[in-house]
Design a protein around this motif. Structure first.
Motif: not given
Ligand code: SER
Length: 902
Positions: A40-53, A55-61, A88-92, A226-229
């Motif tokens: 589930g975290m694959v699309p969020f990888k750039p956010y986790l790495l800090g490569d991109r900012t 648009p939200y600090s909490r996401a779910t998918s 998944g729920n994600f916290s950046f 960060n959180i990736d579940t």
């Protein structure tokens, strides 16, 4: 509970806690290190790495995923699916361990009546990483999971990474105990089928480097914690639907049932058949989802993953005794099961099914010819060494001549009780690869035997390529090659390979895609869809006979699709310019490592140790576009290697050249050895727009770009988007980012404020309630009906707060109930001394629940439930006191004030 409902509740739970719902990304990973999205975290990888900012600090998918490493286990174990959905729920950089643990636990244990999944807390086990005391404390102290059900495991179990360099961190996993009939006791540490992981909470804080398995260095701390579940939707569905395995849940089982009907087998009668039926059910769904996302069958990459899965499904049906086409019967059933969640599958089904059905047809011919060969080998014991090993040469022949992937041979051999000399097979494959490398253009032979091409070449000599100067040509047909080797002609509908004496068609090479077009002869017409050079000197057109027929020896007229060719040529010239500009910016070590020149777009891979700063990319783009404006002539000429080197032509990595080489130069700006086709002048490229830059392996980066009209359209679309946003926010376009930023932070502050106010309002009553505790045979009892509309979370917070205010040395029971949207919720907590007096929150809840027609669960310490009858709340609360009285005082209710209702 249906899978669609489980997914809905998941998203709802996280929306309630401030998460933004992000739709599932396509299975085709944008990440070049992965073939297919596998978490589930694959699309969020750039956010986790800090490569991109983000648009939200909490996401779910709820992300579609495909994993095939465990493919042999599909059907054998209850929990492996090649396709699955990860909730998944994600916290950046927002919340971390404690909140992630709390959110997951709440959803799992909140009663179904209250929107949760209603798992019995006593059946849940937890694992944490060895020294992760924080997570351990959160589980035992805050949530109250008994320490004996929280196990500490090592890196293999409780440390998550993507299997490649990227974000990673320790994790904590939640398991369900499926009961003693599934294996030995002892918790997840014991392994086996009894304890199944439901949810993985990853505390993403580091970036890992290259390594094997779990042996890799940590290269840095991530910019934020960060959180990736990931919660396995199918695994939860398996539990909540009370079935044994994921092939029996509502989204999968209908295909299994249809396979049962078709084959006349009985599910549950024979283990081997059951496994096959489950393989069919799983793989048909994966086929549907893969093609749905744009994957098509191929011999490599993700196309091969699809091909293998689809073929395994078809073969399993044959082994079950179904010899007719299977997919036309099964795929529509899977579509009907999946389209409630993915409506696009129904809309796009014609395209999806046409790929699937064509692949099944093709596989049947392969399978028939190959199986016959295989059977002969097995029956005659030819190609079988020492009585039980299929020789490497046989496996190789099955692969080389009949297109059998080695996995298929291994499976077929295993069914006959044979093993395969895999080492011998791999040796022959390696030898073949070396041969192929020696003649550098013997790529992409489609698995066919090269001898047919060699004999055409020996008989007729090399083909002449005339496409640098022209796009149309008359030429005799030298040979027609079918799947079975040489032939003299072809008729309507045939797929053939055609060799012309001279041709304007460009064969795929040096990253430039093949031309397409038409070949006409006196009595027929062919559509050319691919052109390859399987042996050096020979140009082979792959074509379909549209009408009439074609014979070897007759005159033909070949016409290239000019628009496509021009577009590809522009991309190729653009690649040279990007290469040159990149070297100017990064130094000469930034050499090309691969490229793709397609109509309207290009991909350029190059060597450089670190990420390319965005300012450099902007400069490269500006420089390339400046060269376009200069309208430089593009010129190609043949010269000696030495001369080419002297004039500074860039030579491509890994390619070998003869004495004479072709040089392509764009004015005086770029000069490169190249066999491709190009625009005539740089201005013909129009615009070049760089889209992205990313790592595709150690020290190799990739840029992608659009060229010409495609670049223009892209920019025009972005412009419209900014204009729409500007209009929406009522500010000039350039102020949109600041505006969005300001809005997001205001929203975040407001949410925090609101959350605090709500919590304060509820807790404000806690002191009063604690003071009004009644004494029931020495037990302090507090019962209370909360204000209408108080949510289950707030009830629990209130109960815990009241319990915390009561004398910890004295037994205490606290119960608060409330009505919310026509439903009743109740939460009961007891303290240590009360448990010593045999009072259990769960038992109290069980009795109280009857009055509200409800049910629930929890621990001895804290239990929570809900019901459909809010009118029974007062009775439910009264029963709490009755329960205490019976349990500790033989039935008599003691004196004192009992909390009333509001
Ligand atoms: N990335 C973790 C996993 O795939 C949790 O989402 O299990």
């Amino acid at each position: 509970m249906r899978t669609a409902e489980i997914r809905r509740r998941f998203l709802e739970h996280f929306v309630r806690t401030g998460h933004t719902v992000v739709p599932s990304a396509s299975l085709i990973a944008a990440d070049p290190t992965l073939l297919l999205v596998n978490a589930g975290m694959v699309p969020f990888k750039p956010y986790l790495l800090g490569d991109r900012t983000p648009p939200y600090s909490r996401a779910t998918s709820v992300q579609k995923c495909v994993r095939t490493v465990d493919i042999e286990d599909v059907g054998r174990f209850s929990r492996y699916g090649s396709f699955f959905q990860m909730c998944g729920n994600f916290s950046f950089g927002d919340y971390f361990k404690e909140a992630a643990i709390r959110y997951a636990w709440d959803l799992l244990t909140t009663a179904q009546a209250d929107g949760g999944y209603g798992f019995d807390a006593e059946q849940l086990w937890v694992t944490v990483y060895l020294d992760d005391d924080e997570a351990h404390d959160a589980w035992t102290r805050q949530i109250g999971v008994p320490a004996q059900r929280v196990q500490r495991l090592g890196k293999e179990d409780n440390y998550w990474d993507m299997g490649v360099p990227g974000p990673c961190g320790p994790d904590s996993e939640i398991f369900i105990d499926r009961g003693p009939q599934h294996g030995p006791a002892g918790g997840p540490a014991v392994g086996g089928d009894r304890y199944v992981e439901l949810w993985n909470l990853v505390f993403m804080q580091y970036e890992r480097g290259e390594g094997v398995g779990k042996d890799y260095p940590i290269v840095r701390d991530l910019p934020a914690q960060n959180i990736d579940t990931g919660m396995g939707l199918e695994r939860v569905a398996t539990q909540l639907q009370g079935v044994d395995n994921l092939y029996e849940i509502d989204e999968v089982r209908p295909v299994l049932d249809r396979a049962v009907e078709l084959t006349g087998k009985r599910y549950g009668a024979d283990h081997a058949d059951d496994v096959r039926l489950r393989v069919v059910a799983d793989h048909v769904r994966t086929t549907l989802m893969l093609i749905g996302d744009g994957v098509t069958p191929a011999n490599e990459g993700r196309g091969y993953v699809l091909r293998r899965i689809l073929r395994r499904a078809v073969r399993a049906m044959r082994l079950l005794g179904h010899d007719d086409l299977a997919l036309p019967e099964l795929l529509p059933v899977s579509r009907d099961s999946m389209s409630p969640s993915y409506p696009e599958l129904a809309q796009d089904f014609e395209r999806i099914s046409s790929y699937a059905y064509a692949e099944e047809e093709a596989f049947r011919s392969t399978l028939q010819a190959g199986s016959r060969h295989f059977d002969v080998m097995v029956t005659d014991r030819v190609g079988i060494t020492d009585g039980h090993t299929l020789s490497g040469a046989t496996a190789f022949k099955l692969h080389d001549t009949y297109g059998f992937p080695i996995d298929l041979t291994l499976e077929m051999a295993a069914e006959q009780g044979l093993s395969v000399d895999e080492e011998g097979f791999r040796r022959l494959m390696a030898e073949q690869r070396t041969r192929a490398k020696e003649d550098s253009r013997a790529r992409r032979t489609g698995g066919a035997d090269l001898s047919a091409y060699r004999s055409v070449l020996e008989g007729a000599g090399p083909s002449t390529f005339t496409g640098y100067a022209e796009v149309e040509r008359d030429s005799p047909v030298v040979a027609v090659i079918g799947a079975d080797g040489g032939r003299t002609g072809a008729g309507e509908g045939d797929e053939v390979e055609v060799v012309l004496q001279a041709t304007p068609f460009y064969a795929e090479a040096g990253g430039q895609l093949a031309d397409s077009g038409r070949i006409t002869v006196a009595g027929g017409e062919l559509e050319v869809y691919d052109v390859q050079s399987p042996v050096p000197g020979l140009i082979v057109h792959r074509a379909r006979v549209l009408r009439g027929e074609l014979r070897a020896g007759e005159a033909a007229h070949a016409v290239v699709d000019v628009e496509r060719r021009r577009s590809i040529s522009r991309s190729h010239t653009a690649t040279h310019l990007v290469h040159r500009a990149m070297r100017a910016a990064l130094g000469d070590s930034a050499t090309q490592a691969g490229s793709l020149n397609a109509p309207g777009r290009l991909r350029f891979d190059f060597n450089t140790p670190t990420a390319v700063p965005s300012t450099v990319l902007t400069d490269v783009e500006a420089q390339v576009n400046a060269v376009l404006l200069d309208d430089l002539p593009v010129r190609a000429f043949v010269t000696t290697q030495d001369e080419a080197r002297r004039i500074g032509a860039m030579a491509l990595f890994g390619e070998k050249y003869g004495d004479e080489v072709r040089v392509v130069e764009v004015g005086d700006y770029a000069r490169e050895l190249c066999g491709g086709t190009h625009a005539a002048r740089s201005a013909q490229l129009g615009v070049v727009k760089l889209l992205s830059e990313a790592s595709i392996g150690a020290g190799v980066r990739r840029v992608e770009a659009l060229v010409g009209l495609d670049a223009f359209r892209f920019l025009a679309r972005e412009h419209v988007l900014v204009a729409q946003l500007a209009e929406l926010f009522k500010v000039p376009g350039e102020e949109v980012p600041d505006r969005v930023h300001a809005l997001v932070s205001r929203l975040r502050d407001a949410e925090k404020e609101l959350e605090k106010l709500r919590a304060d309002a509820v807790l404000a009553r806690a002191g009063e309630l604690a003071a009004a505790a009644r004494d029931v045979h020495g037990v302090a009892v507090v019962t209370k009906e909360a204000a209408e509309g108080t949510g289950a979370d707030d009830l629990r917070r209130l109960v815990l707060d009241v319990r915390g205010r009561l004398d910890p040395g004295r037994a205490a029971v606290v119960a608060v109930a409330g009505a919310n949207s026509g439903r009743a919720s109740i939460v009961v907590a007891v303290n240590g001394p009360a448990r010593d007096r045999r009072l259990s929150a769960r038992d109290i809840l069980r009795e109280a629940g009857q009055a509200i027609d409800g049910r629930g669960g929890g621990s001895d310490d804290l239990a929570q439930g809900g019901g459909a009858k809010p009118a029974g709340i007062a009775d439910a609360l009264r029963s709490v006191e009755g329960h205490v009285a019976r349990q500790v005082g033989g039935g008599q209710v003691g004196g004192g004030q009992v909390g009333g209702t509001e």
